[in-house]
Design a protein around this motif. Structure first.
Motif: not given
Length: 415
Positions: A308-315, A325-327, A378-386, A390-392
């Motif tokens: 779900t964290i991966i899904l949130f990051g990509l959304s 986030l609910l799930i 987020a500073r090193a990789m960008g907000l979404v990739p970070s 983390g989810g992975c």
């Protein structure tokens, strides 16, 4: 009269436990709202996701460093009195944050110094948290019989989640309606109901007995117990790494502002979504306890959390992000219930403070370390990739735990 078997409301029939739930709810409500407000204020000043991570780091440093000493002290002292002192300290810290968010009070002070003073007060809050967590955990076990520990843990976690739902949600709404300054004043007032409730709980006995042990030996006894009790160690480590690398919540001000473009109102909804999911799960588990293969369910829940964290990051869609986030909160609720029940059932009475402090070092502090990790990445990789990264990592941690921990796979929660 003994409570009925499988009575989901059994622990609620003890009056002092109900006062404990008020304390549990109100403290979490106030501090969760405060954290959400401060996160918004700090990002408003700095416009840097890394500054959000520094909030977490400011709190986690004293919480971790003082945890062994705090747990040792809590075991030796009366718990109700200790918790009362912690609540009073929180009132003063929140009052300081209230002043720092008041433009008239900080006139002539640079934004950099305002940020530094906020970090300093958050640091002081971390010191108090080092004592609050073991005092809270230990007090619960003194309010209900041992056979109700699992039921009491479920209701305690539910009260925590209700506070977690309302605190950030109302924090976002109050920022939208009243502004940051007056929202912080509400936080200060919300810390007074716990003071009234703690007075209603009688002082409790102290079970600590030194038995000739030295100071250092007593200080590290909780750590040695956790290390030897593999089920406790594995449960703590699993939750710690999941929260550490799956800490997307810390980046929500940046997501709300720069990715989803929903403002403070949407931020409040995003911030409360995980707690709403966890709350629903916990009410279900109060009626349907996890007694069949809880270890496998714990692993599955944390694995799903990572997804779900991966899904949130990509959304890029606000409603999909809310759903993710609910799930995530629903799955996290399962892990919280199982972990808290393990700790209550496996920990000796005279070591509860020290074991709770170790748990705080493993799990509670991982929220703040996760916030710092998320800000740094987020500073090193960008907000979404970070966030996706983390989810992975969370998925990898679950797979590794499944392979190396037969005790977790065979876990049985029957008291």
């Amino acid at each position: 009269m003994a409570p009925k078997k499988n009575d989901p409301y059994a622990s609620l029939r003890f009056p002092e436990f109900n006062y404990y739930l008020v304390i549990r709810f109100a403290i979490v409500f106030a501090l969760a709202m405060q954290f959400a407000i401060i996160e918004w204020k700090v990002y408003e000043i700095s416009k840097d996701p890394f500054s959000l991570g520094l909030i977490g780091l400011s709190e986690v440093i004293p919480a971790v460093l003082l945890a062994p000493f705090a747990g040792h002290l809590v075991d030796k002292r009366e718990k109700r009195g200790m918790l009362m002192k912690c609540i009073i300290a929180y009132v003063f810290i929140s009052s300081g944050l209230f002043l720092l968010t008041w433009d008239r009070a900080v006139t002539g002070i640079s934004k950099e110094w305002v940020l530094n003073l906020i970090y300093m007060l958050v640091f002081l809050g971390g010191i108090i948290r080092a004592f609050t967590s073991p005092a809270n955990f230990t007090l619960l076990s003194l309010l209900v019989p041992r056979e109700l520990y699992a039921n009491a843990s479920t209701w305690s976690s539910s009260a925590w989640q209700i506070g977690g739902v309302l605190g950030p949600a109302l924090g976002g709404l109050f920022i939208h309606w009243f502004g940051v300054h007056w929202s912080m004043l509400i936080v200060v007032f919300m810390l007074f109901p716990p003071l009234f409730s703690i007075i209603k709980i009688a002082p409790k006995p102290v079970y600590y007995q030194a038995r000739g042990e030295g100071f250092l030996d007593g200080l590290t006894k909780g750590m040695r117990f956790v290390w030897k009790t593999k089920v406790v160690l594995n449960a703590m480590a699993l939750d710690m790494f999941a929260v550490l690398f799956g800490g997307a919540v810390a980046m929500l001000p940046a997501f709300a502002t720069d990715v989803l473009h929903v403002g403070s109102f949407g931020y409040g909804l995003l911030r409360s979504a995980p707690a709403v999911g966890a709350l629903v799960t916990m009410f279900i588990l109060a009626h349907r306890p996890l007694v069949y293969k809880p270890g496998i369910k714990l692993l599955a829940a944390v694995f799903g959390f990572g997804l779900t964290i991966i899904l949130f990051g990509l959304s890029k869609n606000f409603y999909l992000s809310i759903f993710a986030l609910l799930i995530s909160g629903s799955l996290d609720g399962i892990s919280v219930i199982i972990r808290q029940t393990i700790l209550q059932l496996k920990t000796p009475d005279d070591m509860r403070g020290r074991v709770a402090s170790v748990s705080s070092m493993f799990v509670g502090s991982s929220n703040e370390l996760g916030a710092f990790e998320s800000g740094f990445m987020a500073r090193a990789m960008g907000l979404v990739p970070s966030v996706v990264f983390g989810g992975c990592v969370t998925l990898g941690v679950v797979i590794t735990t499944y392979v190396i921990s037969p005790a977790m796979r065979k876990l049985d929660l029957k008291a």
